[in-house]
Design a protein around this motif. Sequence first.
Motif, PDB file in Angstrom:
ATOM      1  N   MET A  68       0.817  -1.201   0.000  1.00 33.87           N
ATOM      2  CA  MET A  68       0.000   0.000   0.000  1.00 33.87           C
ATOM      3  C   MET A  68       0.864   1.269   0.000  1.00 33.87           C
ATOM      4  SD  MET A  68      -2.800  -1.551  -0.129  1.00 33.87           S
ATOM      5  CE  MET A  68      -3.752  -0.025  -0.269  1.00 33.87           C
ATOM      6  N   LEU A 121      -8.422   0.570  -2.180  1.00 37.21           N
ATOM      7  CA  LEU A 121      -9.014  -0.549  -1.446  1.00 37.21           C
ATOM      8  C   LEU A 121     -10.531  -0.553  -1.574  1.00 37.21           C
ATOM      9  CD1 LEU A 121      -6.935  -0.882   1.850  1.00 37.21           C
ATOM     10  CD2 LEU A 121      -6.952  -2.389  -0.151  1.00 37.21           C
ATOM     11  N   CYS A 151      -6.907   4.524   0.057  1.00 40.95           N
ATOM     12  CA  CYS A 151      -5.494   4.165  -0.065  1.00 40.95           C
ATOM     13  C   CYS A 151      -5.281   3.259  -1.279  1.00 40.95           C
ATOM     14  CB  CYS A 151      -5.014   3.474   1.206  1.00 40.95           C
ATOM     15  SG  CYS A 151      -4.880   4.597   2.618  1.00 40.95           S
ATOM     16  N   ILE A 153      -3.349  -7.724   7.523  1.00 40.64           N
ATOM     17  CA  ILE A 153      -2.570  -6.526   7.212  1.00 40.64           C
ATOM     18  C   ILE A 153      -1.277  -6.583   8.004  1.00 40.64           C
ATOM     19  CG2 ILE A 153      -2.519  -4.012   7.178  1.00 40.64           C
ATOM     20  CD1 ILE A 153      -5.884  -5.374   7.701  1.00 40.64           C
ATOM     21  N   VAL A 155      -1.109  -5.817   2.399  1.00 41.94           N
ATOM     22  CA  VAL A 155      -2.413  -6.458   2.594  1.00 41.94           C
ATOM     23  C   VAL A 155      -2.355  -7.864   2.002  1.00 41.94           C
ATOM     24  CG1 VAL A 155      -4.839  -6.401   1.889  1.00 41.94           C
ATOM     25  CG2 VAL A 155      -3.705  -4.295   2.653  1.00 41.94           C
ATOM     26  N   GLN A 176     -13.296   0.501  10.120  1.00 42.78           N
ATOM     27  CA  GLN A 176     -13.156   1.371   8.947  1.00 42.78           C
ATOM     28  C   GLN A 176     -14.199   2.489   9.030  1.00 42.78           C
ATOM     29  OE1 GLN A 176     -11.165   2.742   6.556  1.00 42.78           O
ATOM     30  NE2 GLN A 176     -10.853   0.765   5.548  1.00 42.78           N
ATOM     31  N   THR A 203      -4.477   1.753   5.161  1.00 47.00           N
ATOM     32  CA  THR A 203      -5.526   0.904   4.579  1.00 47.00           C
ATOM     33  C   THR A 203      -6.890   1.587   4.601  1.00 47.00           C
ATOM     34  OG1 THR A 203      -5.945  -0.255   6.683  1.00 47.00           O
ATOM     35  CG2 THR A 203      -4.302  -1.220   5.192  1.00 47.00           C
TER      36      THR A 203
END
Length: 329
Positions: A9, A58, A46, A267, A294, A187, A42
């Motif tokens: 990432m 993502l 990203c 991750i 990831v 998230q 993440t």
Amino acid sequence: MSELYPLLMTPAFDPRPWGTLDLSPIYTNQRFEEKIGEAWLTGDACKVANGPLRGKSLAELSTQFGRELVGEAARDPSRFPLLLKFLFPHEKLSVQVHPDDEAARRVGEPWGKTECWYVAHAKPGAQIGLGLKAGVTREQFEKAIQENRAEDLLNWINVFPGEMIYVAGGTVHTLGPNSIIVETQQQSDTTYRLYDYGRPRELHLKQGLAAVKENVKSGKVVRPAPTQVNGNRQAALIAAPYFSVEMFELKEPYQFQAGSDKSSVQILVAVEGCGVVETDGTEPVTLAKGDAVVIPASIGDFRVRPQWAVEFLKAKVPGKNLPEPMTRM
């Protein structure tokens, strides 16, 4: 055959007034013209830095690949479940609160924001403010905000490198300066700013005070002793309802078996050294300090081969319902 492979990432550097121009010792070669507070690894926006999916976000990949990427344990098959990032507080963060799932749903959000903080670096005297002092009510805290003394009602605790802190949704909190934190969280970017030391930024008192919980299980995580095999060291840092995080310090190659981990994306975030992530049939990926890789849920076994030595966190979504962790202040 899945098109997925280990995804390196690209960090997204986020300016904040409490941040710093100097992100060492994590990003020693980066130079910035404005203060950076966070490096997102993440987030939904990203982007991938390697291979055929380079440049894809993502969010795009979660929509395209669903459970192949995120795994069966993720609540939403089309949403990447965990946000990991570095925090670089050079001044105090605002006193803030994130809603738990229940409070988030009341305002139309799909879920709240419970998080944990791994202390990657800390100078002597580094502190965090975590939760209200015993017996303090929401009403007393609101009055303290109005009287510009909100931080006096927080639990201030010293933090040290290697510690893990659990921050349940609904916990009033802030970070003091002089530490570097790796944050693992649901998230979500829902943050209610309650008090900001007079900085000219918007406060969110109505929503924030409604989300505040007077009693929470936040604190330093009590965890078992690390294990050591063949010169490699492994430590379980936290196992909680929304995430589990382990620490690996490798001096010899380490094989990760699919097992139950295949139920979740994994991750890897490097905090020291450098290593190479290898899976059969794909190009190896370098994992250096400050990087995140990831590992899609569809991938079976993978290896991490240290280049001399590498230290990294491995985060995932638990495959079963877990209680909140044991903590202490």
